[in-house]
Write a protein that holds these residues in place. Structure first.
Motif, PDB file in Angstrom:
ATOM      1  N   ASN A   1     -36.696  39.336 -47.435  1.00 58.43           N
ATOM      2  CA  ASN A   1     -35.407  39.782 -47.977  1.00 58.43           C
ATOM      3  C   ASN A   1     -35.608  41.454 -48.553  1.00 58.43           C
ATOM      4  N   GLU A   2     -36.247  42.156 -47.774  1.00 62.28           N
ATOM      5  CA  GLU A   2     -36.520  43.592 -48.131  1.00 62.28           C
ATOM      6  C   GLU A   2     -36.445  44.273 -46.352  1.00 62.28           C
TER       7      GLU A   2
ATOM      8  N   GLU B   1     -37.381  36.705 -51.407  1.00 62.90           N
ATOM      9  CA  GLU B   1     -37.179  35.535 -50.791  1.00 62.90           C
ATOM     10  C   GLU B   1     -37.750  35.763 -48.980  1.00 62.90           C
ATOM     11  N   ASN B   2     -38.358  34.644 -48.656  1.00 60.59           N
ATOM     12  CA  ASN B   2     -38.812  34.906 -47.258  1.00 60.59           C
ATOM     13  C   ASN B   2     -38.828  33.460 -46.415  1.00 60.59           C
TER      14      ASN B   2
END
Length: 805
Positions: free
Chosen positions: A614-615, A586-587
């Motif tokens: 989301n990393e 997700e971003n």
């Protein structure tokens, strides 16, 4: 009684602006000299078009009396003539920046829009600015303005003590119309008062309606014209001097000719004999780390001029014609390629286009390219051999476009590439529709495309889409979807990256139609897009976008928005392997764009953006800054700095076979990397006059990807640490382009061009972070290419030769 008067006034105002205005013209046998003086007696006896109405920003507001505009039209057997009196109570404040053709700069503009079929579908637009510069374009509601089209016509603009005057001569050769004895043309006039950023038209263009070309007035009175033969020759000659550190200086003389022939008043044949694209603008190459090829703009005039018909269905990517060879040579371990052409030579090309009285548009484009070989050397024996990488090939496009009811069309398109011998052939056919209600309030559009590739294994595929939307008023919306099968392939003459998916999308937006206390224009958009893998149903892409775009009362443009990918998606392309995918996190991101009023001597563009994934520590930062300064009406400079940084970006770098003796699938290697890009661009112009210009364009580009550690792609799409890989897969790409040019339009359609160019590019696996040293090394590189060229083209009208003989 007072209320009744107001009601009658309102009805008269509404009725007056909702009707098409009509202008009567008359035939002239007098010789009209295009000098901006309007001293021929015939001008005194013709009808006047006046009472202009504001198009932007305050839609529907009458033009002030002290800026009234009066236009007259005459015709003879060769051309139509327009004369415009553009009043201005402050003539010293008229903006009149001198610039090259089709670039109006900071200048007042007057335009004539003509539709010879009066079908509301396509306008031929001719502009003159207050600095006596010309511009012309073909405009459709679906494709917008195409300024790559250039006609040959005459004009003169003169500043006076009451404003300015424009006089124009537009030959019939620059137009398209039926062969009827009594002509009725769509007509509109346009005026932009640049210092106020106000645009006016003669026939009212209601911005509540989602169309521009269908809201024209009418020109009547053209009858029994005897149009001359439309045959034009454009011979040219070019001389090139090329040099670099690897070869001696080489001089080359080229020559050729373009032909334009009017088959009738509606259809035209364009042909290239012995093409020469040596002075074409350079490509902005980038470090391409993705799975898809870089798409370049088309800069060759033959493939950009008047190609609105050929853009139907978005099936033509003309850079395929004369692009890179279609195949790679077979090279043994003890061989190396010593001569590898980067492009395929064009033998000739032609296009036929036009439209019948019944609204049927017909377009045919055909081009033939040469056989192309690479030279391969045996390292041991030094013997050389040649291998064919591109055969003799024929490229063909056919378009049939039926217009009806002045606002709708149905089109059939076919593209075909036939290559000699055993090389692959490609064929794509499409049905495209664009349907609007009578009042232009709703639109239904879509297409059905079918591709067939004849190769080692034949492939057949389908691409279809459907879109419905409301296209008028303050609130508008659209919904639609696409379906693309796995084997759809239009890449022989088109360009398409993704297949094997279906998608759903929607848009809703609100806009103001007239200025408010704070804004000249304001629009807010909400966009939703979701793409699914066709075979598995996995989400390939998802995006929610909300953005706002506005113009302030001081004519500064501001835009801002957010992008959200709220769920994980499955990328089936980055892995570069069949049925393999990588999961994307997700971003969330946001962006801002500010562009100050270009009327000011100093202006700038400012565009930052930021995205978070989301990393762990995965971020993207981007920034574009573009100051510009206009020193005077002749001289201006623009600078642009682009920077981007992608921290902990994860992408494909290699594939390895772990064990050749087992059925274990190959290991796909990704890298966790930082990708940094810098680009500096400078463009400037010095215009001696509207017909004589110096231009400079400089671009320095550097992008590198520095790998931090390697990862392997698991079968479930996740990435895990991978220690058994130590190959250097860092990437660093530099490029430099410099163009200094002079152009002189010494006669209508005739030009002298002088160009000095140097350029270089280099790719390396070793990253040197000394920015200055990198630029110096690139410019000192023996691979820096220098080109000096002089090109002369001369426009010849067959009728002028005929009359002299």
């Amino acid at each position: 009684m007072k209320n009744l008067f107001l009601i009658l006034f309102f009805l008269a105002y509404t009725f007056g602006y909702s009707q098409k205005k009509v202008l009567q013209t008359k035939f002239t046998s007098e010789t009209i000299t295009i000098d901006g003086k309007l001293d021929e007696p015939i001008w005194e006896s013709v009808s006047i078009a006046t009472d202009f109405v504001m198009f932007q920003p305050d839609n529907g507001k009458p033009i002030p009396e002290n800026k009234r505009t009066e236009v007259k039209v005459l015709y003879d057997n060769d051309a139509v003539y327009a004369a415009a009196m553009l009043y201005d109570n402050e003539p010293s404040k008229i903006l009149k920046e001198i610039s090259q053709r089709d670039d109006f700069g900071a200048s007042d503009v007057f335009g004539v829009f003509i539709n010879g079929f009066n079908d509301g579908q396509q306008d031929f637009q001719f502009f003159v600015n207050a600095a006596d510069g010309q511009g012309d374009c073909i405009t459709t509601d679906s494709n917008g303005e195409d300024y790559s089209w250039d006609a040959v016509w005459k004009s003169k603009a003169v500043i006076t003590d009451f404003g300015w005057i424009v006089e124009m001569r537009i030959p019939y050769a620059a137009l398209r119309f039926s062969s009827e004895k009594k002509q009725t043309w769509g007509l509109n006039f346009f005026r932009e008062i640049r210092r106020d950023r106000q645009k006016y038209t003669w026939n009212f263009i209601d911005s509540k309606i989602g169309t521009f070309t269908q809201q024209t007035g009418t020109l009547e009175g053209i009858e029994n014209i005897k149009t001359p033969t439309r045959l034009f020759l454009l011979p040219y000659s070019s001389f090139y001097v090329n040099a670099n550190g690897h070869q001696k200086t080489i001089g080359t003389l080229k020559g050729g000719m373009d032909i334009k022939y009017g088959i009738n008043d509606a259809f035209t044949l364009d042909a290239i004999l012995i093409p020469d694209f040596g002075q074409t603008k350079f490509d902005d190459q980038i470090l391409n780390l993705g799975p898809f090829e870089q798409q370049f703009n088309e800069n060759r005039s033959f493939f950009t001029e008047g190609t609105d018909l050929f853009s139907k269905g978005n099936l033509l990517y003309s850079r395929r014609i004369g692009g890179r060879p279609n195949s790679n040579p077979t090279v043994a371990e003890n061989e190396t390629v010593i001569e590898n052409p980067s492009s395929v030579d064009l033998i000739n090309a032609l296009k036929v286009s036009g439209r019948t009285k019944g609204g049927l548009g017909i377009g045919i484009l055909n081009a033939v390219t040469k056989r192309t070989f690479v030279t391969i050397e045996n390292k041991d024996t030094k013997e050389t051999r040649r291998e064919e990488v591109e055969p003799l090939a024929n490229y063909n496009v056919l378009v049939l476009d039926q217009r009806f009811r002045k606002n709708s069309s149905v089109s059939f398109i076919n593209t075909n590439v036939t290559r000699n011998g055993s090389f692959r052939d490609g064929n794509v056919s499409a049905l495209v529709w664009d349907l609007n209600t009578i009042k232009n309030t709703y639109n239904l559009s879509g297409n059905f495309k079918y591709s067939y590739v004849n190769d080692i294994a034949d492939k057949k595929g389908v691409y279809t889409s459907l879109n419905f939307g409301e296209t008028s008023g303050q609130y508008r919306y659209s919904v639609g979807g696409d379906l693309v099968t796995k084997d759809f392939d239009n890449n022989d003459l088109g360009i398409n990256f993704e297949t094997n998916y279906y998608s759903l999308y929607g848009n809703a937006n609100y806009r103001i139609l007239n200025p408010t206390k704070f804004f000249n224009s304001f629009r807010i958009n909400y966009n939703l897009y979701t793409q699914f893998h066709k075979e598995t149903g996995k989400i390939q892409g998802n995006n929610i976008n909300i953005n706002v775009n506005l113009d302030t009362k001081k004519n500064h443009y501001v835009g801002f928005g957010i992008n959200i990918a709220p769920v994980e998606s499955y990328d089936f392309y980055e892995a570069r392997a069949e049925n393999r995918y990588v999961i994307l996190p997700e971003n969330y991101g946001a962006w801002l764009y500010i562009s100050t009023n270009y009327n000011n001597k100093f202006a700038f563009d400012f565009n930052p953006s930021y995205s978070i994934f989301n990393e762990t520590n995965r971020r993207t930062y981007e920034l574009t800054v573009g100051p510009r300064y206009r020193f005077n009406d002749k001289f201006s400079l623009n600078y642009s700095f682009d920077f981007s940084r992608r921290n902990n970006n994860r992408g494909y770098v290699d594939s390895v076979d772990e064990d050749l003796n087992t059925s274990t699938p190959e290991t796909i290697i990704f890298a966790n990397r930082n990708v940094i890009t810098y680009a500096n661009s400078i463009s400037g112009k010095y215009s001696i006059s509207s017909k004589m210009n110096f231009n400079v364009a400089v671009r320095q580009y550097w992008s590198y990807a520095e790998n931090k550690n390697f990862l392997s792609l698991k079968q479930d799409g996740r990435l895990t640490d991978y220690e058994n890989y130590n190959t250097n897969k860092d990437s660093s790409f530099y490029s430099w382009n410099f163009d200094l040019s002079y152009s002189w339009w010494f006669a209508p359609g005739s030009q002298v061009s002088v160009l000095y160019r140097n350029n270089a590019a280099d790719f390396d696996r070793t990253i040197n972070k000394d920015f200055g040293k990198n630029v110096t090394n690139l410019l000192n590189n023996e691979a820096l290419n220098h080109t000096f060229s002089i090109s002369v083209k001369y426009f010849i009208d067959y009728n002028s030769i005929k009359s002299k003989i």
